[in-house]
Design an enzyme around this catalytic site. Sequence first.
Site, short mmCIF file in Angstrom:
data_model
loop_
_atom_site.label_atom_id
_atom_site.label_comp_id
_atom_site.label_asym_id
_atom_site.label_seq_id
_atom_site.Cartn_x
_atom_site.Cartn_y
_atom_site.Cartn_z
N ASP B 304 0.81 -1.28 0.26
CA ASP B 304 0.10 0.00 0.04
C ASP B 304 0.73 1.09 0.11
O ASP B 304 0.35 2.11 -0.47
CB ASP B 304 -0.94 0.06 1.07
CG ASP B 304 -2.05 -0.95 0.93
OD1 ASP B 304 -2.98 -0.82 0.09
OD2 ASP B 304 -2.25 -1.78 1.68
N TYR B 388 -9.98 -1.17 3.54
CA TYR B 388 -9.38 -0.97 4.88
C TYR B 388 -9.09 0.29 5.10
O TYR B 388 -8.60 1.23 4.74
CB TYR B 388 -7.99 -1.78 4.86
CG TYR B 388 -8.23 -3.22 5.48
CD1 TYR B 388 -8.35 -3.54 6.71
CD2 TYR B 388 -7.97 -4.54 4.63
CE1 TYR B 388 -8.81 -4.81 7.34
CE2 TYR B 388 -8.32 -5.70 5.31
CZ TYR B 388 -8.51 -5.85 6.47
OH TYR B 388 -8.75 -7.09 6.91
#
Lengths: 699, 699
Positions: B304, B388
Amino acid sequence: MGSKVADLPHPFDPLSLDEIAHAIGLVRKAHGEVFFNVVSLQEPRKAEMTAWLENPEIAPRPKRIADVVVIAPGGKVYDGLVDLADSKIIHWEHAEGQQPIITMEELQLVEHIVRKDPKVIEQCILSGVAPEDMHKVYCDPWTIGYDERFGNNVRLQQALMYYRPEVDNCQYQYPLDFCPIYDADKGEIIHIDIPKIRRPLSTAPPMDYIPAAVEARGGYRNNLKPINITQPEGVSFKLDGRWLEWQNWKFHIGFNYREGIVLNDITFNDKGTVRPIFYRLSLAEMVVPYGNPEAPHHRKHALDQGEYGAGYMTNSLSLGCDCKGSIHYLDAEFPTRNGGVTTIKNAICIHEEDAGILFKHSDFRDDSVIVTRGRKLIIQQIFTAANYEYVVAWTFHQDGTIAPEIKLTGILNTYAMLEDEDTHGWGTQVYPGVNAHNHQHLFCLRIDANVDGPNNTVFVGDAVPSPHPVGSPENFYGNGFYNKRTKLATEGESKTDYNGATSRTWEIANTNKLNPYSKKPVSYKLVSREVPGLMPKEGSLVWKRASFARHAVHVTKYRDDELWPAGRHVPQTSGEPSRGLAEWIGDGTTSIDNTDIVLWHTFGVTHFPSPEDFPVMPAEPMMLLLRPRNFFAGNPVMDVPPSYCSTPSQVAAGKLGVLDATDKLSTLAFANGAVRVNGTNGAAAASCCSSKTNGVNGH
Amino acid sequence: MGSKVADLPHPFDPLSLDEIAHAIGLVRKAHGEVFFNVVSLQEPRKAEMTAWLENPEIAPRPKRIADVVVIAPGGKVYDGLVDLADSKIIHWEHAEGQQPIITMEELQLVEHIVRKDPKVIEQCILSGVAPEDMHKVYCDPWTIGYDERFGNNVRLQQALMYYRPEVDNCQYQYPLDFCPIYDADKGEIIHIDIPKIRRPLSTAPPMDYIPAAVEARGGYRNNLKPINITQPEGVSFKLDGRWLEWQNWKFHIGFNYREGIVLNDITFNDKGTVRPIFYRLSLAEMVVPYGNPEAPHHRKHALDQGEYGAGYMTNSLSLGCDCKGSIHYLDAEFPTRNGGVTTIKNAICIHEEDAGILFKHSDFRDDSVIVTRGRKLIIQQIFTAANYEYVVAWTFHQDGTIAPEIKLTGILNTYAMLEDEDTHGWGTQVYPGVNAHNHQHLFCLRIDANVDGPNNTVFVGDAVPSPHPVGSPENFYGNGFYNKRTKLATEGESKTDYNGATSRTWEIANTNKLNPYSKKPVSYKLVSREVPGLMPKEGSLVWKRASFARHAVHVTKYRDDELWPAGRHVPQTSGEPSRGLAEWIGDGTTSIDNTDIVLWHTFGVTHFPSPEDFPVMPAEPMMLLLRPRNFFAGNPVMDVPPSYCSTPSQVAAGKLGVLDATDKLSTLAFANGAVRVNGTNGAAAASCCSSKTNGVNGH
């Protein structure tokens, strides 16, 4: 004496002052003057209790029975049971060759005798204590652990010796190097262990934490602004007797001399269905083995709960000090040695804390967002085991998680050393002349499981890669992994260790009930990462005495009275044979598959001291989790009011109907411009969770 | 646009809006219309920076350099460096075959194109979406990870497809089973991955967490009373520019598009001596591998930070919502794709929290006691990676401990399944038709160490029993154990894994400076227990791309620009060869003994989803500690004012002179008698820490 008991006590309630006094009276009448070691609730037989809990109108109410231990003249120990309603002693038995728990009162006696003993005085003088300074000599009396020279028919304590130049000095900086042995029955010192190498009293200046010492070093820091925590509308929990209700949880709060806090009949109200989870939770035993192999340090391996009692040693807690906010306290009531009764005020504190973000999600497309804050409930006690303090906090979360947390603080156990003597790696010089030995704190959590009913099964869960190699059709890119579940079918198979490499967990499952979506058995998972192995070796004294610490997990079939995994009477057990868990498990063939089971989990820390821990230790926390997995059919906290929520449609419509229950008391740190030294000052915070960008809009 | 920069920015400060705009202007002038991917501070060269920090009057002030990445027409990627003072591009290079970070703006584009693509529409219809409902089709665009069919010369995204019956529904409950591939340069879908087994759109009713859904299920719980947290006298920290001072700590708070929060030059004032500890701390990379081996799910392994940026994805935080109390915020400033600038308001929040008991000790002889409460300081950001959210909290304690904490919340990544289809253990049906795949969250903490100076050495510490058997003279009772220290001498040797059985720690030591008492090197110890191994196998795609995740710890010699352990440009790296850490370590022969070193620590969780995590996940926390060991000559918090203290002499003298600074705002939960249902009501709490017993005195 306490107030009259108006209502019938609940069968789970600890004995009241009146009940304790009543039991004492009956025992005295029958057996004369004895020392009272224990007068505590014998917990109701589970079958009877369960029947009554299910059908209180029909099933008989379990009787109130006092579990009594006394020491009669001549050091004879008796175990007894007293039926309180019938005012009858229903069991009385000589506990031959067994030594019951050592009470605080017994501990208190030793120091006075030590100071007057001529042989101890001789050793003190040899160590450099002036003869007129014997009142400056102190001792921390410990059970002797086990010493094969003396066996277990004589009730003994070992006196760890210290000196305090002034009464307010921390004594642990002036350890003495010899160790008197005290005979409780004779009330005298029967032996002194004297090391081969003598280490005279340290002449280092004191390093203290008391206010006078801090002032002398320049005073207290004055740069901490208060943080106020208040609950103007009161607390969110309810208490009915000792039954606590909070955020779908309900359970009974007990307390005994041994384990301290005991939580019974823990249930969770799942949208109207009250679902049982644990029949009983407690810290059932602990052991603190020290790692210096030189005798007599091997005797330092306190089984604090079985040897002294986490209840007996518990602190009287105080408002705004041990905890902040809106607190409720429960007292603890105990017998005294001579047959009186005593109350420890505020033995348990109960309070809520903000738990930070419970859940949050933003949609990156449009900045719609939900933020919900969590709350936790803490049932806490603190007990002092001579030098150490243990802060035990049973923490309940709204999402069904129970997180037992322990903080270690207090003072290191220390031993004398010559300045800069080689510690051979068994300890650390934390201050000149002060050797703090390596040690472990291993706690045994007893989990009497009741996950959606009494019949449960334990599985080990290991995260493991797919067995298929990279490049194979089944795992071409090599990324496959899964949770390998292994059923623990018998008590013998249940002896399992932690595996860090597989992030091992233990799943307490009810295989008779499947989650409607995952089709996996409903379960609570034990997630515990502070799980050092027992450092004392197989066959060592500690290994034999503390059989629960041999493995991270043992599982047994439930049997009444199997409460304490190092045995009922712990002081001076030799470990031959091992009492408690090893004895109960025996050959290990008993099935634990789909039956009423107890899981025993040993966790803790290995502590290699350093000067930072001296003269008093900043609290070191450790925590584990009991988490619902496949237990609920969805996130159980969606109905906790969010602090803020805006949906995509609300964002699109210009924020009409946005739910905003944001805490309005929070402020900008430098809103008044007074504190910040430099730089641009507190631009107003963005209104809650609003669109995140300004300037040229990036979206 | 932002305000004018009055003072010269500190060399550690992120680029200001003006500096970003200035760099953009220079690049445009030289290279015309390009898309701006990155315009960020090139951190000062460490040698120059250290010289200047030590001697700001004499050493030259490090220059402000902008690190620039642009995408020119035709998808050509350029790396550049811009000297801001000299208004000069000092470096410009075509990054052939490399794909830079994918910005939020690039992600936003895909969904609109997907909805209009005829082949996608065809697949949607096949799945059961009505042709007129294409506006209800959504996608989470991810980098493609790496797909060997397309290589890395074309800039790609994979579109994870979902359907929302209504705009406010949680889309993750209606995944679609096919996966379009988007070509960023062409702006079109170039391929669709279609599974062999088709899984039509779920017809299960929505299960949502939005207020309307909660209301429809019976509404929000109304049994939570407010907990107010206020600091009427303000906060205890000071800010000078971005330099924060609090409780002996001082450090600089930076922020960049990639790592988010960066902490520089962390020092601790030890009784007047400012001691360096860390030159730089950050979360430098992460990887979230999913465990379903069936293609194309192997491509789900988000790095990420390198692929999207924890800074670019960061939330705009809000008062009383993401945190409570007195908060200070810092904004983040970035370029936009088209050469504008943008601000994320409140990207970082800074606040204090009560930290419970800092230390406590009672003397069991006399109930003399000290209780001191602790405080912590939290520097926090939250970033949203599509489904998330990651809450990253850098927590500082008064005792010298730094505790990075991460909470996971948000929504599970989901995939379509036939109702009750066999997941083969690679995932869990969390809701009918919703398969949440197993995954890991592995974070790489970059620790640029500076423990009492730049030359440090790392040792592994393992708790191990004495090598001598039970019964031997050296270990007669078998209890000996010690901390086995192993020096990591070279980069190759530094590749070490966690060992749960030995409670392994890593000690960052300065072997040139010994603790005055323990004579051990001053050190900071990494205590980290959430350290699952990388589940994807050796040689797998993830293993190749995320080389940092192969071991819990790697140590490298410090070299400028070695910041990000999966490489500078992460999207579409093949891992052949591995970029970043594996490349830097090479044959592993570089010495890391007593030199300037960086420790890379990979930690995290392995997540086997369950229905409790759906549709939104209650926050799951994880924490590790950087603890001073043998660093201080004693407990560094003895001068924190106690809440309460009575010394033995004060107790003996009837409590004259007792220090009582107990929080007076705390109250008894049921003092007003209003809430408790039954039983004796709130007897007044014992006055603070007073003698603990009443009734017959046991002592």
